[in-house]
Design an enzyme around this catalytic site. Structure first.
Site, PDB file in Angstrom:
ATOM      1  N   GLU A  53      -4.871 -42.709 -29.753  1.00  0.00           N
ATOM      2  CA  GLU A  53      -3.620 -41.946 -29.778  1.00  0.00           C
ATOM      3  C   GLU A  53      -2.513 -42.830 -29.197  1.00  0.00           C
ATOM      4  OE1 GLU A  53      -3.466 -38.511 -27.131  1.00  0.00           O
ATOM      5  OE2 GLU A  53      -1.953 -37.563 -28.411  1.00  0.00           O
ATOM      6  N   LYS A 123      -0.238 -33.862 -35.091  1.00  0.00           N
ATOM      7  CA  LYS A 123      -0.919 -33.081 -34.046  1.00  0.00           C
ATOM      8  C   LYS A 123      -0.504 -31.616 -34.146  1.00  0.00           C
ATOM      9  CE  LYS A 123      -1.898 -33.806 -29.109  1.00  0.00           C
ATOM     10  NZ  LYS A 123      -1.584 -34.743 -28.016  1.00  0.00           N
ATOM     11  N   CYS A 164      -6.327 -35.623 -30.077  1.00  0.00           N
ATOM     12  CA  CYS A 164      -6.495 -35.330 -28.656  1.00  0.00           C
ATOM     13  C   CYS A 164      -6.593 -33.832 -28.324  1.00  0.00           C
ATOM     14  CB  CYS A 164      -5.391 -36.029 -27.862  1.00  0.00           C
ATOM     15  SG  CYS A 164      -5.933 -36.311 -26.151  1.00  0.00           S
TER      16      CYS A 164
HETATM   17  N1  LIG Z   1      -2.857 -36.486 -25.248  1.00  0.00           N
HETATM   18  C1  LIG Z   1      -3.396 -35.309 -25.088  1.00  0.00           C
HETATM   19  O1  LIG Z   1      -3.330 -34.442 -25.920  1.00  0.00           O
HETATM   20  C2  LIG Z   1      -4.118 -35.130 -23.786  1.00  0.00           C
HETATM   21  C3  LIG Z   1      -5.061 -33.966 -23.810  1.00  0.00           C
HETATM   22  C4  LIG Z   1      -5.740 -33.777 -22.504  1.00  0.00           C
HETATM   23  O2  LIG Z   1      -5.723 -34.632 -21.630  1.00  0.00           O
HETATM   24  C5  LIG Z   1      -6.444 -32.526 -22.291  1.00  0.00           C
HETATM   25  O3  LIG Z   1      -6.912 -32.308 -21.179  1.00  0.00           O
HETATM   26  O4  LIG Z   1      -6.559 -31.718 -23.214  1.00  0.00           O
END
Ligand SMILES: NC(=O)CCC(=O)C(=O)O
Length: 286
Positions: A53, A123, A164
């Site tokens: 990412e 996303k 993520c």
């Molecule tokens: N970059 C993200 O989306 C981080 C996501 C994350 O750390 C989480 O705990 O969920």
């Protein structure tokens, strides 16, 4: 019970590589670093290479607009297209801040061995959390969410994309499985609060719930950056075994993906055929 989007090949195996690269403030240096690792991964036999990412930009809301570029015509797209074509690989180009009609998205791209863009995922679930004494982050201050599912086929299986925080939403993964995916890929950058607690748990859960391979690729850890990434890029098989993983350092994580593993678990624990859709459902609105 599950539909198949497309099957293209009788080959059942491929090697995946997750490039856990360092990301700094120089976009060109990030691109050069990515290309160096992609070449190395391809030379070591990977036919599907994944970047983390935000691989061309530091992860932080204050950077996203400044580093944003259009997908297709921007320098990052051109670089990824060229290297995918040069090495004749499928390339999941991590994610970058994408600008489109003045809106900024956290977007992943996928390039085929001819250097063509075959998928783009914005996303869907923005990372807005607040843990006192831990971490507060609000992507929605700057980013807009995506509104679609994103699937591509690498000639062997259908692969669903998330970025993520998307991995926290089992519904997205379930819908990908219903749409015929055998693998899920999440470029991601967890942090030092939630990473130790949830990263592996979520990856293994998505793999186990859906009997799919799951791969998640993080940036390497940089203790001097505003956001300290958890690292631990990982590949999980459909039994929820960890096939390959690492810690915080800059490295490449490799795994050999064998579709027979997937067929075995689905035959031996046939939850896919035992769903009680007369009692419940999770369905796509698209
Ligand atoms: N970059 C993200 O989306 C981080 C996501 C994350 O750390 C989480 O705990 O969920």
């Amino acid at each position: 019970m599950f539909s198949q989007v497309r099957r293209m090949s009788s080959t059942k195996n491929f090697k995946i590589a997750l490039v856990q690269m360092s990301v700094g403030k120089e976009k060109n240096a990030n691109l050069e670093n990515a290309v160096k690792f992609i070449r190395q991964a391809a030379d070591n036999g990977a036919s599907l290479v994944v970047l983390p990412e935000c691989f061309n930009c530091p992860y932080g809301t204050k950077y996203f607009r400044e580093y944003s570029e259009p997908i297709g015509t921007g320098i990052t797209s051109k670089t990824l297209s060229n290297i995918a074509k040069e090495k004749k690989i499928f390339l999941v180009g991590g994610s970058i801040p994408e600008i489109d009609n003045d809106k900024v998205y956290n977007a992943a791209t996928v390039w085929n061995p001819a250097g063509e863009l075959v998928a783009k995922h914005r996303k869907v679930h923005l990372f807005d959390i607040s843990i006192p004494g831990g971490i507060t982050f609000k992507e929605s201050e700057v980013l807009s969410p995506g509104n679609s599912f994103s699937i591509f086929n690498n000639g062997i299986c259908n692969i669903g994309l998330g970025i993520c925080y998307d991995m926290r939403f089992p519904e997205l993964a379930q819908i990908y499985r219903k749409k015929g995916c055998d693998m899920l890929i999440y470029p991601g950058a967890f942090n030092m609060t939630t990473g130790p607690l949830h990263w592996e748990l979520l990856l293994r859960s998505r793999a186990n719930d859906n009997q799919v391979f799951v791969a998640a690729c993080s940036p390497a850890q940089d203790k001097t950056s505003d956001y300290i990434a958890w690292g631990h890029s990982t590949v999980v098989d459909p039994w929820a075994n960890i096939m390959a993983t690492t810690e915080f350092e800059e490295t490449i994580v490799y795994a050999d993906i064998d579709m027979n593993t997937l067929n075995k678990v689905r035959d031996q624990i046939p939850t896919g055929k035992q769903k009680r859709y007369d009692l419940y459902d999770v369905s796509s609105k698209l």
